[in-house]
Design an enzyme around this catalytic site. Structure first.
Site, PDB file in Angstrom:
ATOM      1  N   CYS A 175      -7.590   1.074  -0.220  1.00 53.97           N
ATOM      2  CA  CYS A 175      -7.812   1.918  -1.268  1.00 53.97           C
ATOM      3  C   CYS A 175      -8.811   0.801  -2.354  1.00 53.97           C
ATOM      4  O   CYS A 175      -8.207  -0.265  -2.822  1.00 53.97           O
ATOM      5  CB  CYS A 175      -6.199   1.818  -2.032  1.00 53.97           C
ATOM      6  SG  CYS A 175      -6.371   2.181  -3.908  1.00 53.97           S
ATOM      7  N   CYS A 234      -7.101  -0.040  -6.144  1.00 57.18           N
ATOM      8  CA  CYS A 234      -6.079  -0.987  -5.997  1.00 57.18           C
ATOM      9  C   CYS A 234      -5.201  -1.192  -4.924  1.00 57.18           C
ATOM     10  O   CYS A 234      -5.715  -1.687  -3.944  1.00 57.18           O
ATOM     11  CB  CYS A 234      -5.026  -0.328  -7.288  1.00 57.18           C
ATOM     12  SG  CYS A 234      -4.578   1.467  -7.046  1.00 57.18           S
ATOM     13  N   SER A 235      -4.233  -0.564  -4.424  1.00 54.02           N
ATOM     14  CA  SER A 235      -3.451  -0.515  -3.290  1.00 54.02           C
ATOM     15  C   SER A 235      -2.789   0.425  -2.715  1.00 54.02           C
ATOM     16  O   SER A 235      -1.767   0.340  -2.096  1.00 54.02           O
ATOM     17  CB  SER A 235      -2.565  -1.940  -3.172  1.00 54.02           C
ATOM     18  OG  SER A 235      -1.562  -1.521  -4.410  1.00 54.02           O
ATOM     19  N   CYS A 236      -3.111   1.791  -3.194  1.00 49.22           N
ATOM     20  CA  CYS A 236      -2.537   3.041  -2.605  1.00 49.22           C
ATOM     21  C   CYS A 236      -2.397   2.915  -0.995  1.00 49.22           C
ATOM     22  O   CYS A 236      -3.203   2.611  -0.614  1.00 49.22           O
ATOM     23  CB  CYS A 236      -3.331   4.237  -3.030  1.00 49.22           C
ATOM     24  SG  CYS A 236      -3.496   4.193  -4.948  1.00 49.22           S
TER      25      CYS A 236
END
Length: 235
Positions: free
Chosen positions: A124, A127-129
């Site tokens: 991602c 961000c941090s999906c």
């Protein structure tokens, strides 16, 4: 005199009471959570239930899904065309994983099949999906700018830092998760696993294999911690 000296000495060494400090993000989380409960979007009990669910899920369902797909061609076809339905067969209901409501990170899931000439890895970049209902919480390195920015620009170099050296003829495809889409890798079944049961296959399907930074290997049942060395193109 001695008594006064000792008393003063003890006083000087007294540790001040610790003060609990919270970050701005924690303040925002508390405010938003309390507002949602006040507005009736969910109850405090539901929030506790979901928090406990999120803290305890791991990559086991994803490993079971891939192992089942390796052994069952019909299920594999289902997993690649309708992964949300396939997930239910390994106990994961993306629409209501906790029995109430819809998880905030659900919209679409796609399972990426590796071949002899194509290797997938997920990231991602923003961000941090991450496909949490299947893989649990993302590892810390997945959320770092060092991984997020570099895997897109220098995928082979970053994979080599994980200990994964791919042949020159293998194309590396980096799939970028986002607000609406989640991805998971279905690696190729390794040699030396003929006759293995679904449980045996699932054991070698580690989290890193399902992200794409490692390959399933007979005898390797945990995420490998490789020796750290300086990156050629650090960010």
């Amino acid at each position: 005199m001695s008594h006064d000296h000792d008393h003063g000495h003890d006083h000087d060494r007294t540790v001040k009471p610790m003060v609990d400090e919270i970050t701005d993000f924690e303040v925002l989380e508390i405010a938003l959570r309390e507002l949602c409960i006040e507005k009736g979007l969910f109850t405090a009990e539901q929030h506790r239930h979901f928090t406990e669910f999120a803290e305890n899920i791991g990559p086991t369902p994803a490993a079971q899904l891939v192992a089942k797909a390796w052994l069952d061609p019909e299920f594999k076809a289902l997993a690649l065309t309708d992964p949300i339905t396939a997930c239910k067969e390994v106990g994961v209901d993306w629409l209501a994983p906790t029995g109430f409501g819809t998880p905030s990170d659900f919209v679409a899931l796609k399972i990426l099949e590796d071949t002899a000439t194509v290797h997938h890895v997920i990231v991602c970049a923003l961000c941090s999906c991450y496909p949490r209902p299947l893989l649990g919480n993302s590892p810390e390195w997945y959320r770092t700018p060092n991984y997020r920015r570099r895997i897109v620009r220098w995928p082979r170099q970053v994979l080599s830092e994980f200990g994964l050296q791919l042949p020159a003829g293998v194309e590396v495809r980096v799939e970028d998760s986002n607000q609406k889409h989640r991805f998971m890798v279905m690696p190729m079944r390794p040699d030396g696993t003929d006759g293995w049961s679904e449980e045996q296959l699932a054991e070698i399907l580690t989290r890193d294999c399902l992200i794409g930074v490692a390959l399933p290997t007979p005898g390797v049942t945990t995420n490998v911690i490789t020796a750290t060395h300086p990156a050629a193109n650090p960010i």
